[in-house]
Design an enzyme around this catalytic site. Structure first.
Site, short mmCIF file in Angstrom:
data_model
loop_
_atom_site.label_atom_id
_atom_site.label_comp_id
_atom_site.label_asym_id
_atom_site.label_seq_id
_atom_site.Cartn_x
_atom_site.Cartn_y
_atom_site.Cartn_z
N ASN A 29 16.32 -30.66 16.25
CA ASN A 29 16.55 -31.80 17.12
C ASN A 29 16.97 -31.30 18.49
O ASN A 29 17.55 -30.22 18.62
CB ASN A 29 17.61 -32.75 16.54
CG ASN A 29 18.78 -32.01 15.95
OD1 ASN A 29 19.59 -31.44 16.69
ND2 ASN A 29 18.89 -31.98 14.62
N HIS A 95 18.63 -27.69 18.67
CA HIS A 95 19.00 -27.14 17.36
C HIS A 95 17.74 -26.93 16.55
O HIS A 95 16.95 -27.85 16.38
CB HIS A 95 19.95 -28.10 16.64
CG HIS A 95 20.25 -27.70 15.23
ND1 HIS A 95 20.73 -26.46 14.90
CD2 HIS A 95 20.11 -28.37 14.05
CE1 HIS A 95 20.89 -26.39 13.59
NE2 HIS A 95 20.51 -27.53 13.05
N HIS A 97 16.02 -24.41 13.05
CA HIS A 97 16.28 -23.44 11.98
C HIS A 97 15.26 -22.32 12.11
O HIS A 97 14.67 -21.88 11.13
CB HIS A 97 16.17 -24.11 10.61
CG HIS A 97 17.29 -25.06 10.32
ND1 HIS A 97 17.56 -25.54 9.06
CD2 HIS A 97 18.22 -25.62 11.12
CE1 HIS A 97 18.61 -26.37 9.11
NE2 HIS A 97 19.02 -26.44 10.35
N ASP A 120 18.56 -10.34 29.85
CA ASP A 120 18.07 -11.27 30.88
C ASP A 120 18.59 -12.69 30.63
O ASP A 120 18.67 -13.49 31.56
CB ASP A 120 16.54 -11.30 30.87
CG ASP A 120 15.93 -10.10 31.58
OD1 ASP A 120 16.62 -9.48 32.41
OD2 ASP A 120 14.75 -9.78 31.28
N HIS A 169 24.18 -21.61 8.63
CA HIS A 169 23.37 -22.76 9.01
C HIS A 169 22.23 -22.29 9.92
O HIS A 169 21.20 -21.84 9.41
CB HIS A 169 24.28 -23.82 9.65
CG HIS A 169 23.62 -25.09 10.01
ND1 HIS A 169 24.29 -26.17 10.51
CD2 HIS A 169 22.31 -25.45 9.98
CE1 HIS A 169 23.43 -27.16 10.75
NE2 HIS A 169 22.23 -26.74 10.43
N TYR A 227 16.18 -12.08 41.19
CA TYR A 227 14.93 -12.09 40.42
C TYR A 227 14.11 -13.34 40.77
O TYR A 227 14.67 -14.42 40.96
CB TYR A 227 15.28 -12.07 38.93
CG TYR A 227 14.09 -12.11 38.00
CD1 TYR A 227 13.46 -10.94 37.58
CD2 TYR A 227 13.60 -13.32 37.55
CE1 TYR A 227 12.38 -10.98 36.72
CE2 TYR A 227 12.51 -13.37 36.69
CZ TYR A 227 11.92 -12.20 36.28
OH TYR A 227 10.84 -12.24 35.43
ZN LIG Z 1 20.45 -27.73 11.02
#
Ligand SMILES: [Zn+2]
Length: 233
Positions: A29, A95, A97, A120, A169, A227
């Site tokens: 998400n 977020h 995984h 960087d 997690h 940069y």
């Molecule tokens: Zn999660």
């Protein structure tokens, strides 16, 4: 439509996570915030990415009330709000995984800076949170996840290390905009994959020298950055 532009930015950044292979099915998400109004636009819970429309993006205030939208926000919304409240400069939170970053989170190991690619983007190791206690897990779990992240950054600069690994997690990343949060999530996964390969070739690999780490981070970030091209506006 309330916050049409922000909804479109958040939708686009969510889709970037899909294009880059960071999420499967409805995992993950991403949100963005309009600081002036204190409103957050976040992916709705459980909606397939390919069906997402700007109107389905949920709009919440920082107290956690839904201000606009018919769908429930991502169940991780309390974590997102905790980060927006604690880290005043961030404009987006992502977020996922993603495989290699999540592997480090599961191993409860920070991602060391082994090379200039990492340097960087992240000025130091990407940290891992402490485990949540049983009472934190039984309580307001998603909020406690945010609290654990904020505690991890008690002595770290979230603008210089725009990512964290939540123990057991997965990662949360952030940045000045929703697009930046997605970008940092992509880079984090790339850096985590390379760190994993580095350790598989040589488990005794040493972190990058501090001077080289500082050189690469500071030439892209902060007052003396040089940069890229000079911004004309
Ligand atoms: Zn999660």
């Amino acid at each position: 439509m309330l916050l049409k532009s922000l909804r479109e930015q958040v939708l686009e950044a969510n889709l970037e996570l899909v294009r880059r292979g960071l999420v499967v099915y409805t995992f993950g998400n991403l949100s963005g915030i309009e600081r002036g109004q204190g409103l957050v636009a976040i992916k709705p819970s459980g909606v397939p990415y390919e069906e997402l429309t700007p109107a389905q993006i949920a709009i919440m205030d920082l107290a956690g009330q839904i201000v606009d939208g018919n769908l429930r926000p991502s169940s991780d919304w309390p974590t997102h709000l905790a980060l927006y409240k604690q880290f005043p400069n961030i404009g987006g939170v992502a977020h996922t995984h993603s495989e290699f970053a999540t592997a480090f989170a599961q191993a409860e190991k920070p991602i060391p800076c082994f090379g200039t690619t990492h340097a960087d983007y992240f000025h130091g190791s990407v940290p891992v949170t402490d485990r949540l206690s049983a009472s934190q897990i039984k309580g307001d779990y998603e909020l406690e996840t945010g609290v654990a992240i904020c505690q991890t950054f008690a002595k770290l600069d979230p603008d210089a290390i725009p990512a964290v690994l939540v123990a057991g997690h997965a990662p949360f990343c952030w940045g000045p905009t929703a697009a930046d949060a997605a970008h940092n999530a992509v880079i984090l996964e790339y850096v985590a994959r390379m760190a994993c390969h580095t350790l598989s070739i040589n488990a005794e690999s040493r972190p990058l020298a501090r001077e080289l780490h500082d050189k690469h981070f500071l030439r892209k970030h902060g007052r003396n950055a040089y940069y890229g091209q000079v911004k004309t506006q």
